[in-house]
Structure formats: structure tokens, C-alpha cells
Design a protein around this motif. Structure first.
Motif, PDB file in Angstrom:
ATOM      1  N   UNK B   1     -68.391  32.231 -40.292  1.00 24.14           N
ATOM      2  CA  UNK B   1     -67.196  31.474 -39.934  1.00 24.14           C
ATOM      3  C   UNK B   1     -67.093  30.222 -40.802  1.00 24.14           C
ATOM      4  N   UNK B   2     -65.967  30.067 -41.396  1.00 23.60           N
ATOM      5  CA  UNK B   2     -65.780  28.878 -42.236  1.00 23.60           C
ATOM      6  C   UNK B   2     -64.972  27.850 -41.464  1.00 23.60           C
ATOM      7  N   UNK B   3     -65.612  26.754 -41.162  1.00 22.31           N
ATOM      8  CA  UNK B   3     -64.879  25.681 -40.467  1.00 22.31           C
ATOM      9  C   UNK B   3     -64.462  24.650 -41.513  1.00 22.31           C
ATOM     10  N   UNK B   4     -63.171  24.525 -41.535  1.00 28.05           N
ATOM     11  CA  UNK B   4     -62.655  23.613 -42.570  1.00 28.05           C
ATOM     12  C   UNK B   4     -62.817  22.158 -42.118  1.00 28.05           C
ATOM     13  N   UNK B   5     -63.365  21.316 -42.968  1.00 27.47           N
ATOM     14  CA  UNK B   5     -63.525  19.910 -42.589  1.00 27.47           C
ATOM     15  C   UNK B   5     -62.171  19.191 -42.512  1.00 27.47           C
ATOM     16  N   UNK B   6     -61.276  19.555 -43.397  1.00 24.14           N
ATOM     17  CA  UNK B   6     -59.962  18.878 -43.372  1.00 24.14           C
ATOM     18  C   UNK B   6     -58.967  19.766 -42.659  1.00 24.14           C
ATOM     19  N   UNK B   7     -58.848  19.547 -41.384  1.00 20.37           N
ATOM     20  CA  UNK B   7     -57.986  20.386 -40.582  1.00 20.37           C
ATOM     21  C   UNK B   7     -56.585  19.778 -40.580  1.00 20.37           C
ATOM     22  N   UNK B   8     -55.700  20.477 -41.248  1.00 21.92           N
ATOM     23  CA  UNK B   8     -54.355  19.924 -41.404  1.00 21.92           C
ATOM     24  C   UNK B   8     -53.514  20.284 -40.202  1.00 21.92           C
ATOM     25  N   UNK B   9     -53.179  19.323 -39.407  1.00 21.71           N
ATOM     26  CA  UNK B   9     -52.202  19.545 -38.341  1.00 21.71           C
ATOM     27  C   UNK B   9     -50.835  19.263 -38.938  1.00 21.71           C
ATOM     28  N   UNK B  10     -50.004  20.234 -38.914  1.00 19.89           N
ATOM     29  CA  UNK B  10     -48.719  20.050 -39.582  1.00 19.89           C
ATOM     30  C   UNK B  10     -47.937  18.921 -38.908  1.00 19.89           C
ATOM     31  N   UNK B  11     -47.989  18.998 -37.599  1.00 21.51           N
ATOM     32  CA  UNK B  11     -47.388  17.863 -36.885  1.00 21.51           C
ATOM     33  C   UNK B  11     -48.274  17.524 -35.703  1.00 21.51           C
ATOM     34  N   UNK B  12     -49.242  16.629 -35.925  1.00 19.22           N
ATOM     35  CA  UNK B  12     -50.268  16.402 -34.915  1.00 19.22           C
ATOM     36  C   UNK B  12     -49.672  15.885 -33.610  1.00 19.22           C
ATOM     37  N   UNK B  13     -48.524  15.337 -33.690  1.00 18.97           N
ATOM     38  CA  UNK B  13     -47.982  14.760 -32.467  1.00 18.97           C
ATOM     39  C   UNK B  13     -47.445  15.815 -31.514  1.00 18.97           C
ATOM     40  N   UNK B  14     -47.226  16.983 -32.014  1.00 17.06           N
ATOM     41  CA  UNK B  14     -46.668  18.005 -31.123  1.00 17.06           C
ATOM     42  C   UNK B  14     -47.621  19.197 -31.037  1.00 17.06           C
ATOM     43  N   UNK B  15     -48.788  19.098 -30.402  1.00 17.26           N
ATOM     44  CA  UNK B  15     -49.685  20.245 -30.304  1.00 17.26           C
ATOM     45  C   UNK B  15     -49.241  21.168 -29.191  1.00 17.26           C
ATOM     46  N   UNK B  16     -48.193  21.866 -29.400  1.00 19.42           N
ATOM     47  CA  UNK B  16     -47.746  22.869 -28.434  1.00 19.42           C
ATOM     48  C   UNK B  16     -47.249  22.256 -27.154  1.00 19.42           C
ATOM     49  N   UNK B  17     -46.596  21.164 -27.259  1.00 19.61           N
ATOM     50  CA  UNK B  17     -45.982  20.539 -26.088  1.00 19.61           C
ATOM     51  C   UNK B  17     -46.966  20.378 -24.959  1.00 19.61           C
ATOM     52  N   UNK B  18     -48.177  20.060 -25.323  1.00 19.45           N
ATOM     53  CA  UNK B  18     -49.156  19.813 -24.278  1.00 19.45           C
ATOM     54  C   UNK B  18     -49.783  21.057 -23.710  1.00 19.45           C
ATOM     55  N   UNK B  19     -49.278  22.259 -24.067  1.00 19.54           N
ATOM     56  CA  UNK B  19     -49.918  23.487 -23.588  1.00 19.54           C
ATOM     57  C   UNK B  19     -51.177  23.744 -24.398  1.00 19.54           C
ATOM     58  N   UNK B  20     -52.162  24.436 -23.816  1.00 25.44           N
ATOM     59  CA  UNK B  20     -53.365  24.697 -24.599  1.00 25.44           C
ATOM     60  C   UNK B  20     -53.043  25.601 -25.786  1.00 25.44           C
ATOM     61  N   UNK B  21     -53.676  25.306 -26.907  1.00 24.01           N
ATOM     62  CA  UNK B  21     -53.491  26.167 -28.066  1.00 24.01           C
ATOM     63  C   UNK B  21     -54.244  27.454 -27.806  1.00 24.01           C
ATOM     64  N   UNK B  22     -53.534  28.474 -27.892  1.00 17.88           N
ATOM     65  CA  UNK B  22     -54.144  29.735 -27.527  1.00 17.88           C
ATOM     66  C   UNK B  22     -54.701  30.455 -28.743  1.00 17.88           C
ATOM     67  N   UNK B  23     -53.867  30.563 -29.754  1.00 23.12           N
ATOM     68  CA  UNK B  23     -54.336  31.178 -30.996  1.00 23.12           C
ATOM     69  C   UNK B  23     -54.511  30.056 -32.010  1.00 23.12           C
ATOM     70  N   UNK B  24     -55.668  30.019 -32.608  1.00 21.25           N
ATOM     71  CA  UNK B  24     -55.877  28.997 -33.631  1.00 21.25           C
ATOM     72  C   UNK B  24     -56.212  29.705 -34.932  1.00 21.25           C
ATOM     73  N   UNK B  25     -55.390  29.385 -35.928  1.00 28.67           N
ATOM     74  CA  UNK B  25     -55.610  29.973 -37.248  1.00 28.67           C
ATOM     75  C   UNK B  25     -56.114  28.845 -38.128  1.00 28.67           C
ATOM     76  N   UNK B  26     -57.272  29.077 -38.733  1.00 24.58           N
ATOM     77  CA  UNK B  26     -57.877  27.978 -39.484  1.00 24.58           C
ATOM     78  C   UNK B  26     -58.150  28.398 -40.917  1.00 24.58           C
ATOM     79  N   UNK B  27     -57.471  27.716 -41.832  1.00 19.26           N
ATOM     80  CA  UNK B  27     -57.752  27.906 -43.248  1.00 19.26           C
ATOM     81  C   UNK B  27     -57.790  29.373 -43.638  1.00 19.26           C
ATOM     82  N   UNK B  28     -56.831  30.038 -43.135  1.00 21.63           N
ATOM     83  CA  UNK B  28     -56.898  31.490 -43.250  1.00 21.63           C
ATOM     84  C   UNK B  28     -56.271  31.951 -44.563  1.00 21.63           C
ATOM     85  N   UNK B  29     -57.047  32.739 -45.309  1.00 21.88           N
ATOM     86  CA  UNK B  29     -56.539  33.329 -46.542  1.00 21.88           C
ATOM     87  C   UNK B  29     -56.716  34.842 -46.481  1.00 21.88           C
TER      88      UNK B  29
END
Ligand code: ATP
Ligand code: MG
Lengths: 757, 269
Positions: B1-29
Motif C-alpha cells: 500500500x502506498x500512502x501518499x505523504x502529500x494528500x491533496x484535498x481538492x476542497x478540504x473545506x467540504x469533506x462530503x458535507x460532514x458525512x463520513x468518507x466512504x470510498x477513499x481513492x488515494x494517489x491512484x494511477x
């Protein structure tokens, strides 16, 4: 070229050449298509034309009658029916031309004796005369034909007295018979006695002396049946081994030769189903082992000598009824056998018929003659004649090329002479002249289906599972290699496979049968055990092998299991299949012997297992290729759809891919089936070509196709045998046609059901 | 598993309107052979919301969607980097059976693909492969799934007829019914309405609206209106990259990136 400019881009009109080529190609394709259909129909017409004559009855055309003197005692006709010889009761031989004029008259030189009985043997050209002093004179009729310079045929006669033998001194003979067999001549006479007519038989040893003259030495006369009296009719059969006499009360008595005496061995009543019936005609058909009896009520039965098991377990040749024929038109009153086949003329008060003994069929039936004195069928089976008591000789031209044909001959069980019951048999030729071909197609159809069955039992699971595996589970890069390889296998000439089967595989199987049987069990078992174990393995362990390469783990295991089967075979054979050697009394491990003893069935080295295996090899690539195509053509969208719903790959294959490809798989199976049914070379080379009818996997078979391949070259064109082979071809054609039509109908329905948008 | 150190939140202020993030895609190529189809995608998809993937043709929307339930595994010579987690667990975890993943992540394809079986058998297929054979359960599931897919009234009298006799829109709804029959947690829809008329489209959009109460829905669409109508959040892809992802109103009214604006307003390739 016509081009239009629109917004700068030119539109190119259709090239006239393109249209012309299109038209011509369309025509060419039409011609080709119609040509193919015409060729197939032409073949069919040819086949049918070859076969139809087999099912025709005899066609007769009456020729002008000839007038012979009235009161003739016997008739001997030459090969061409041109110079009939009327034997008069006083021993005079009168040769008449067909216009009625007398060509020759001759009398044997028998000073001081008179003729009291006459019997003609037209096949041998012999007339026997019984004399009033108890002697028997043998006269050669001496018909000869020669061709004159102009090509005209002249039939002449040169009668001669061959011998005179005293048999029952002093008794006037009522009836005389003789037969010449390998053991010599037997003469049978009937003479009157105060108690009634008695039979006396004499064996005559004949030795040809240096000058060509025959010296006859009769043995002592033997009273047949210890002087049994009341005989009204008798025949001498089976080279003189048996005498059958009919008594006045309608019973038939059989006497058997026992070193010169003829004790009674059997007594039976003909027409047992209708107790009131009395025999009124009696005659031997060609071969001298079967009598045909006609009754006063029009019954007709054939009784023949065949081996019958006695109460004490021994087998004795005895008489048994082998045919109950269609009723005659009325009271039976005449019988004349053919000298060349099993046909005979049967005359009755209601009809005159030509019948065939073996198949029990009526070849021709016509109105009755006025009175039946004597009759004949010619040596070429092209003329029939009946002499009426007025002296009128009625003659017919016979057109009957296949007297032994007909539906029954090819498809019904037939009781052949010498057989112990009705049977389906194919035995088309033999060295013996009197041999009657047995042409039942049933054993061949059976063999065809048997071969196909064994091939399919082997090929279907292998081919279909391989197709599923290759199309759904195998790595694409391997699939690219395997598919063309299989296609090359499909084009392997079957003669090569047959050669391998016959010369390499059959001996191998024969020598290592148990090992091979064990391997056949071990392979699928290993695969199944491996599959189960694999699916139980933790996911992490399974991940070690990339998907699609699982077989790499399986193949070495399979090799090991085959090796184990090979090694274990001798001990398994010793443990399970030991038999006691009758010679040494020791137990020996031999599966083949064990099979014979345990099942009572035969074991041949060239057997159905070998054929099934090799023919399976011939059809596997065909089935595999087509089925694999069908499976690969299932839209990937369906597979994805199933997988996306959480089905495993196997569930996807089983529930979606296979049903969707069913029509194609079905075609594959049917095409494989068709190939197996028609396969020839492998069966010719790898089976013993024995037309047996048993499902025994260790016996051979004879298929329709192999039969044609083997026998057609030696079958004379136009003969019954030749046409029977074509009939076999027709059956083969019909089988594949019906099968393919049914398959196509089914396939269309499957396609309808599983058609994909 | 590659955990990216620089996790880019496109818009950190709106993480799913407060709902839990269900699917997380990380640095996926993701690569098809040598061709890179996705490049360093990082995206969180919240639970029980509709997330729309938009972007020009060939930008990798379907590729990403298909990777969420590992349908791309079937394709030869594919490769990926980075990670995707569903409910906190990597979908590439060697102890995860692909089959059970797919049972949780259902999928509706762009082109409807009913099996050549009866309507009934199509709907209960996922139960059948799970080994359910109880007639009552099957009947009940069939009816409720068809009802939820708004198809029940049209087919209730012909359940045993072939599914191939349905119209295109009906087939697509059948595929949806089939996908929701086994109660997945996530429903992936790849252009579900691309072949449908406005009425059928409307029905399916309505359906999506209802379904989002129970399912986390990811939908790929080429219709801006559709994305605007049905989705809560929208992700815009371009050339294998995620350009922008945010609440749908935000993307449509006030996109952060000029590319997004150009695409939405139709001034784009
Ligand atoms: N099976 C495949 N093998 C190789 N390349 C593929 C495969 N599937 C897709 N691609 C490539 O991956 C890229 C992304 O494709 P994808 O299908 O994800 O596009 P998309 O955004 O869904 O486009 P569209 O809107 O037209 O459906 C494209 O360039 C395509 O050519
Ligand atoms: Mg797409």
C-alpha cells in the motif's frame, strides 16, 4: 466520372466497375449455390437408384407355351429352356422343341425289365429310374449347347445310361432318390409291402477306375426305420445323413444315418398350429437341409436341420420349424426348387407363386395353373416353367435380380439355415458356393452407433471442458497457441490416427490395460481433488500463482498420478483380476482372462475402447474448436454483468456463458457426432471389423462406413451385395440427415431462447 | 500500500458535507499495458450521496468507476498504483475476495446487459449465485427490487418472459433492479441513461433520487443537466486527472478551475 462539388468536398459516385463486379459475383454465387444443391440431390438420386431394385418383387411375363405329350412322369429342362426333356413313365426320354415338334426320342437299354418309378434331378441333369426287379438305373440326360458360326445357339441332347444297381431284389420300386455327397452316393427307394410302403437305403461307394469308368460297390441295403410302413412321401437330405418321411397320418418321421442303418431319431407333426392340416406338398430347397411343406389348407412351413440342445446337454442336429410363411391360395399341390438360390415355385389351388425360403417373402404371385405336374426355375433365375397334366408346358420370363432382397432381408431378424434362431447377421461372402449371404444392416447400424457412443463418451467431456477452460480461464497468450494447435489436430488425416490406433495403441492398451484404466480414473480424480484443495487454500497462498496459471500447479500432479497408476497397475491387477490358469492351476493376474470369465463377454485386442479413444481424438478438435468459438463469442458485457453481481467465474460460466453459447455448443456436439458416425479409416484399421451386436467395450464392431470401404471394391457391380452396400450408405445418409435436421431445429430453438440483443 | 505523504484535498473545506468518507481513492494511477489511463487520482466519496463523474470522452471516468469494484482485473496487462479503500479497507487487500467486494459494490453498465433468461431470473441472479433457493425470499426480493427500480407495474404479469423482450429503457431499469437486489452498499452507474429517451431518463433519475437514501451512488454522465439534477457532489476529470471535485452547486455555479468552467459551459473540446 460524375462528381459534384459541394462545399469543397468532392462526392465520388460509384464506380461502374464496382457495380459490374457486384452483379457478376452475385451470379457466380448463385451458380455455385445451386450447383452444390444439385450435386447433393444428384448423389441422393444415385444412391436411391442403386437401392430401389433391392425392394422390387419379381416381374414375370408369360411366354408362349409348348406342347409336350400328356402323362409325363418327370421334366428336365436345359439351361436355356429351349429343349425340354419329358421323361415318360415307361422310361422314354422325349426331347421336344418349343414349337412342340419332337427333336429326339431315346430309351435306356434295359432288356427284360420295365420302369416303375422315375425321378428327375434337373440341377444335375440326371434321371433316376426304379425298375420292376428292384434295381435303380441312372440316366444322364446330356443337354449340351453350342454356338454355331452365325452366333445362333443350338441345344442338343445326348442321353446315356450311366449305371444300373440292384437295390431290393425282386421288389417293384415305387419311388427312387439318390444323393452324392463327400462320403459317396446314397440311394433311397420305396417299395410296396403287404403292410404298406417301406423305405430302403443303400450306400454306394464310387471309385473312378483308370479308364474313367466309375466302379460302384453298393453296401448291404438297410431298412429305414426298421421297416416302418405307410410312407407317402420322402426326401433324402444333408448328403444322405437324414431321411425325412411323411406318413399317411400326416406325421413326419426323421431317420438318421448310423453306419448304414437308418434308425428313427425324431418325429414331428407339421402345422402344429392347425391340427387338421395334412401335408400335400413336400420339397427340398437348395442346400438340402430345409424342407418346405405345404398343407391341404394352404399352410406353408419350412423345417430345417439345426443344432438343438438336448435334455442331456449335448447338441444334436434336429428338425425345427424355422418359418411359418404367408398362406398359399389354397391346397398346396406342387413344389419346384431353384437350382441356384433359395427360391422355389409353390403351386396351390388358389395361386402360383415364387417364394424365397430364407426371407419368407412372396416374390411373385399369379393365378393358379390348371394342374401342376412338374415345374422348374432356370439356372440363371430368368425362366420359370410349369408342366400341366395335359402336357402343356407353360413358360414365363422371370425378371428378378435380387431374389434375396426385400425389407426383411436387410432389417428383420432372419432364421438362417443352420442357425439356432432368428438373428441379425452380416456375412456377405464366403468360400463356399452354397453359402447364402447374410445381409442384415442392423449389426452395422449397431456398430456405427456403438463406435460413436464410445467416441463421444470420451470426446464430449474432454472437448467441452477444454473449450470452457480455454475460452474462459486460460491466459490469452496461451490461448493464442492452443487454439491453432487444436485446429491443426482437426486436420490430421484420420488414416494416420487409424494407423496409430491399430499398430501402436491397440497393442499398448492390450499390454497395459489395467494401468490405462487406472490412469483414466486417476486423472479426473486428481483434477477434482486438486480443485477442492485449491479452493480451500488461504487467499494469500492462492495469490502466489497469477490467475490463469493454476494449471501449472496441476499438470505435474497429473503426471504424478499417471505414473502412480502405472506403478500400481500390476498389484491392482493381481489383487482384483486374478484368474486360475487352467494349465498350471496357479493364479495369474490377467485382466483379459478375468473379463472373459467374469462377464462372459469376449475380449479382443482391437476393441471399442481403442476405437473410442482414437476416434475421440479425431472428433475432439472439431468439437473443441466450434464450442470454443461459441463460448468466446458470448458478449463480454454478459460476463462482466454476472461478475459485477458477485458471481464467481465458475458461476458466470455455468449460469451465463454456457447457456448463452448453448446453440453453438450444440452445433459443435452435433458436428462431432456426424464426424464420428461417418468416420471410416480409424474404424477400419482399429477394429476387427466384426459385425457383433453387443455393447461390450472390449469387443470390436463393424460400422456402416467401414463396411462400405472394406467390401465395395470386391462387390460385383449390380449384385445384391453391391446394392446392399449402397443401402448401407443410404442408411448412413439418412442417419446423419435426421440427426442434423433434428439438431438444427433444436439449435434454432436454443438460439431463439438465448439470443443476445 | 502506498500512502501518499502529500494528500491533496481538492476542497478540504467540504469533506462530503460532514458525512463520513466512504470510498477513499488515494494517489491512484492506472495503466492499460503501457498506456496510463489514470494519473494520481485522490478523491473521497461520501456515504449515501450521489457523486457524479463528468469529463470529456476518454478522460478515464469509466476506468476509475470500473476499478472501484475491480472489474478491470479482467483485462489483460493492467497495472495500478496507489490505493482505494472502501469502508476503510483496501480493495486490493490480499485477504479480500473479489467476489465479496463485488457483492458490496454493485454496478450498472452503460449498455444494458440483461442475461438471456427470464425477467425473474435476471433480478434474482445475485441471490441465486449466493446460494439462495428459498422461493419466498426470491419472490419477495424480485418484487421489491423491481418496485424500487420502478419497473414492477410494467412487468409484473410477465416475470417469466425473456428479459430480452423488454424495451431499452426497461432493460436498463431491469439491470438496476438486478444490481440492487442483493443490497449492495455502493452502486456504480456508468452513463445509465445514455441510450434512453427523456421519459425513461426521468424515471431513472427519480429512481436514483430514491436510492440514495440507501446506497452510495457513483454515476458517470455526459449530461451536465443530469449531473446537476441528480448529484450531490461532482468530480470533473480531464485527461486521466481529477481536475476538481466539490459539491455540485459549487462546481456548477462557481468552479475553482477555469477548465471546469469551460467544460461545464460547453466551451470545450
Ligand atoms: N480495455 C482497454 N484497453 C486499453 N485501453 C483502454 C481500455 N479501456 C479504456 N482504455 C483507454 O483508457 C482511456 C480512458 O478510457 P475510459 O473508458 O475510462 O474513458 P471515459 O472517460 O469513460 O470515456 P467515455 O466518456 O467516452 O466513456 C481511454 O483513452 C481509452 O482509450
Ligand atoms: Mg466511459
Amino acid at each position: 466520372m460524375d462528381t459534384k462539388e459541394t462545399s469543397g468536398i468532392r462526392r465520388h459516385e460509384v464506380n461502374p466497375r464496382t457495380l459490374a463486379i457486384d452483379r457478376w459475383m452475385a451470379r457466380l454465387i448463385n451458380v455455385g449455390g445451386v450447383g452444390v444443391i444439385a450435386a447433393v440431390l444428384g448423389m441422393l438420386v444415385f444412391l436411391v437408384a442403386q437401392v430401389v431394385p433391392l425392394f422390387r418383387g419379381a416381374e414375370l411375363e408369360e411366354l408362349p407355351s409348348a406342347q409336350l405329350p400328356a402323362g409325363v412322369a418327370a421334366l428336365v429342362v436345359d439351361e436355356y429352356g429351349e429343349l425340354p426333356c419329358a421323361v415318360m413313365p415307361d422310361g422314354e426320354l422325349r426331347f421336344h422343341r418349343l414349337d412342340g415338334s419332337l427333336a429326339k426320342s431315346w430309351r435306356p437299354d434295359l432288356p427284360g425289365r420295365s420302369v416303375t418309378a422315375v425321378r428327375a434331378y434337373p440341377r444335375d441333369g440326371i434321371v433316376l429310374m426304379g425298375l420292376d426287379d428292384g434295381s435303380v438305373a441312372e440316366v444322364k440326360v446330356g443337354h449340351r449347347s453350342r454356338f454355331e458360326a452365325a452366333g445362333a445357339r443350338v441345344v442338343e441332347a445326348d442321353p446315356a445310361l450311366a449305371s444300373v444297381l440292384p437295390i431290393v431284389p425282386g421288389a417293384a420300386l415305387e419311388s427312387v432318390h439318390h444323393v452324392r455327397g463327400p462320403a459317396g452316393r446314397v440311394v433311397l427307394v420305396r417299395h410296396a409291402s403287404p403292410a404298406g410302403a417301406r423305405l430302403v437305403a443303400v450306400k454306394v461307394a464310387e471309385r473312378r477306375a483308370l479308364g474313367g469308368k466309375v466302379r460302384s460297390t453298393p453296401s448291404a441295403p438297410a431298412a429305414v426305420g426298421a421297416g416302418l410302413a405307410g410312407v407317402v412321401g420322402e426326401v433324402l437330405m444333408a448328403n444322405g445323413e437324414r431321411i425325412l418321411a411323411v406318413l399317411a397320418d400326416g406325421q413326419a418321421v426323421v431317420f438318421a444315418d448310423a453306419d448304414g442303418s437308418y434308425p428313427e431319431v425324431q418325429r414331428f407333426r407339421p402345422f402344429p398350429d392347425s391340427p387338421g392340416a395334412r401335408p400335400t406338398s413336400l420339397g427340398l430347397v437348395l442346400g438340402d437341409v430345409t424342407v418346405v411343406l405345404g398343407s391341404d389348407q394352404g399352410h406353408e412351413e419350412a423345417w430345417s436341420l439345426y443344432p438343438q440342445r438336448q435334455a442331456d446337454g449335448s447338441e444334436v442336429r434336429a428338425f425345427g420349424r424355422i418359418h411359418v410363411n404367408e398362406a398359399l391360395g389354397g391346397r398346396a399341390d406342387g413344389f419346384a426348387p431353384s437350382p441356384v438360390n433359395k427360391c422355389y415355385v409353390a403351386s396351390s389351388r388358389g395361386s402360383l407363386e415364387i417364394r424365397h425360403m430364407t426371407t419368407g417373402t412372396v416374390r411373385w404371385s399369379g393365378p393358379p395353373v390348371e394342374s401342376f405336374l412338374a415345374g422348374f426355375l432356370s439356372k440363371n433365375h430368368d425362366q420359370m416353367g410349369v408342366l400341366e397334366s395335359s402336357g402343356r408346358l407353360r413358360r414365363w420370363k422371370v425378371d428378378d435380380h435380387h431374389p434375396d432382397g426385400g425389407w426383411r432381408a436387410f432389417f428383420a431378424p432372419i432364421w438362417y439355415e443352420g442357425g439356432t434362431g432368428p438373428e441379425h447377421a452380416w456375412q456377405s461372402s464366403s468360400g463356399n458356393d452354397e453359402f447364402e449371404p447374410k445381409l442384415s444392416l442392423i449389426p452395422l447400424i449397431y456398430g456405427t452407433l456403438k463406435g460413436t457412443l464410445y467416441a463421444m463418451v470420451f470426446a464430449l467431456p474432454v472437448a467441452l471442458l477444454a473449450a470452457v477452460y480455454v475460452s474462459q480461464f486460460l491466459r490469452p497468450e496461451l490461448k493464442r497457441v492452443i487454439k491453432p494447435t487444436m485446429e491443426i489436430m482437426a486436420s490430421l488425416p484420420s488414416v494416420v490416427l487409424g494407423f496409430l490406433a491399430g499398430l501402436w495403441l491397440a497393442p499398448l492398451v492390450d499390454g497395459h490395460l489395467v494401468a490405462l484404466l487406472l490412469a483414466v480414473l486417476a486423472l479426473p480424480t486428481t483434477a477434482l481433488v486438486f480443485g477442492t484443495a485449491w479452493s480451500r487454500l488461504p487467499l494469500a497462498a492462492r495469490r502466489r500463482i497469477p490467475p490463469g496459471w493454476e494449471f501449472a500447479a496441476l499438470v505435474p500432479l497429473l503426471a504424478v498420478s499417471v505414473g502412480a497408476a502405472w506403478l500400481a497397475a500390476p498389484s491392482v491387477e493381481a489383487a482384483l483380476f486374478s484368474v486360475r490358469d487352467p494349465g498350471t492351476g496357479q493364479m495369474v493376474a490377467d485382466f483379459r482372462e478375468w473379463w472373459r470369465l467374469a462377464t462372459g463377454m469376449s475380449y479382443d485386442a482391437r476393441n471399442s475402447v481403442v476405437v473410442g479413444f482414437v476416434m475421440g481424438f479425431a472428433v475432439i478438435p472439431v468439437i473443441f474448436t466450434i464450442a470454443e468459438d461459441a463460448l468466446s463469442n458470448v458478449p463480454p458485457a454478459l460476463t462482466s454483468g454476472s461478475l459485477a453481481l458477485g458471481a464467481s467465474r465458475w458461476q458466470t460460466v455455468w449460469r451465463v456463458v454456457v447457456p448463452t453459447a448453448m446453440a453453438g455448443i450444440f452445433s459443435a456436439v452435433m458436428i462431432g457426432f456426424g464426424r464420428a458416425v461417418g468416420e471410416t479409416m480409424i474404424v477400419v484399421m482399429a477394429t476387427g471389423n466384426t459385425p457383433v451386436m453387443e455393447l461390450n467395450p472390449f469387443s470390436g464392431m463393424r460400422t456402416l462406413s467401414a463396411n462400405i470401404a472394406v467390401e465395395l471394391p470386391e462387390a460385383p457391380v449390380g449384385h445384391t451385395h453391391y446394392r446392399a452396400l449402397f443401402l448401407g450408405a443410404c442408411c448412413l445418409f439418412l442417419m446423419t440427415f435426421v440427426l442434423n435436421t433434428a439438431a438444427e431445429v433444436l439449435r434454432q430453438r436454443l438460439r431463439e431462447r438465448y439470443k443476445v440483443v | 500500500m502506498t500512502t501518499s505523504p502529500t494528500r491533496i484535498q481538492v476542497n478540504p473545506s467540504v469533506p462530503g458535507d460532514g458525512r463520513p468518507d466512504y470510498i477513499r481513492i488515494q494517489d491512484y494511477g492506472f495503466w492499460y499495458g503501457a498506456k496510463k489511463a489514470l494519473d494520481a487520482i485522490t478523491l473521497d466519496i461520501p456515504e449515501r450521496q450521489v457523486t457524479a463523474f463528468i469529463g470529456p470522452s476518454g478522460c478515464g471516468k469509466s476506468t476509475l468507476l470500473r476499478n472501484l469494484n475491480r472489474m478491470n482485473d479482467l483485462i489483460d496487462a493492467v497495472r495500478h498504483e496507489g490505493d482505494i479503500t472502501v469502508g476503510g479497507r483496501s480493495i486490493y487487500d490480499p485477504t479480500v475476495e473479489v467476489i465479496s467486494l463485488r457483492r458490496r459494490v454493485g454496478m450498472v453498465f452503460q449498455k444494458s446487459n440483461p442475461f438471456p433468461k427470464s425477467i425473474y431470473e435476471n433480478v434474482v441472479y445475485s441471490l441465486r449465485v449466493a446460494g439462495v433457493s428459498d422461493r419466498d425470499i426470491l419472490d419477495e426480493t424480485c418484487e421489491s427490487s423491481l418496485r424500487r427500480a420502478a419497473l414492477w407495474d410494467e412487468v409484473k404479469d410477465r416475470l417469466q418472459d425473456s428479459a430480452l423482450g423488454l424495451s431499452g429503457g426497461q432493460m436498463q431499469r431491469l439491470c438496476i433492479a438486478r444490481a440492487i437486489a442483493n443490497q449492495p452498499e455502493i452502486l456504480l452507474m456508468d452513463e445509465p441513461c445514455s441510450a434512453l429517451d427523456p421519459i425513461a431518463t426521468g424515471k431513472i433519475e427519480e429512481l436514483i433520487h430514491h436510492l440514495k437514501a440507501q446506497f452510495t451512488i457513483v454515476i458517470v454522465t455526459h449530461s451536465m443537466q443530469q449531473a446537476a439534477r441528480v448529484s450531490d457532489r461532482t468530480a470533473f476529470f480531464y485527461l486521466g486527472k481529477l481536475v476538481e471535485a466539490d459539491r455540485t452547486e459549487k462546481i456548477f455555479m462557481n468552479p475553482a478551475q477555469s477548465q471546469t468552467e469551460a467544460y461545464i459551459s460547453g466551451r470545450f473540446g
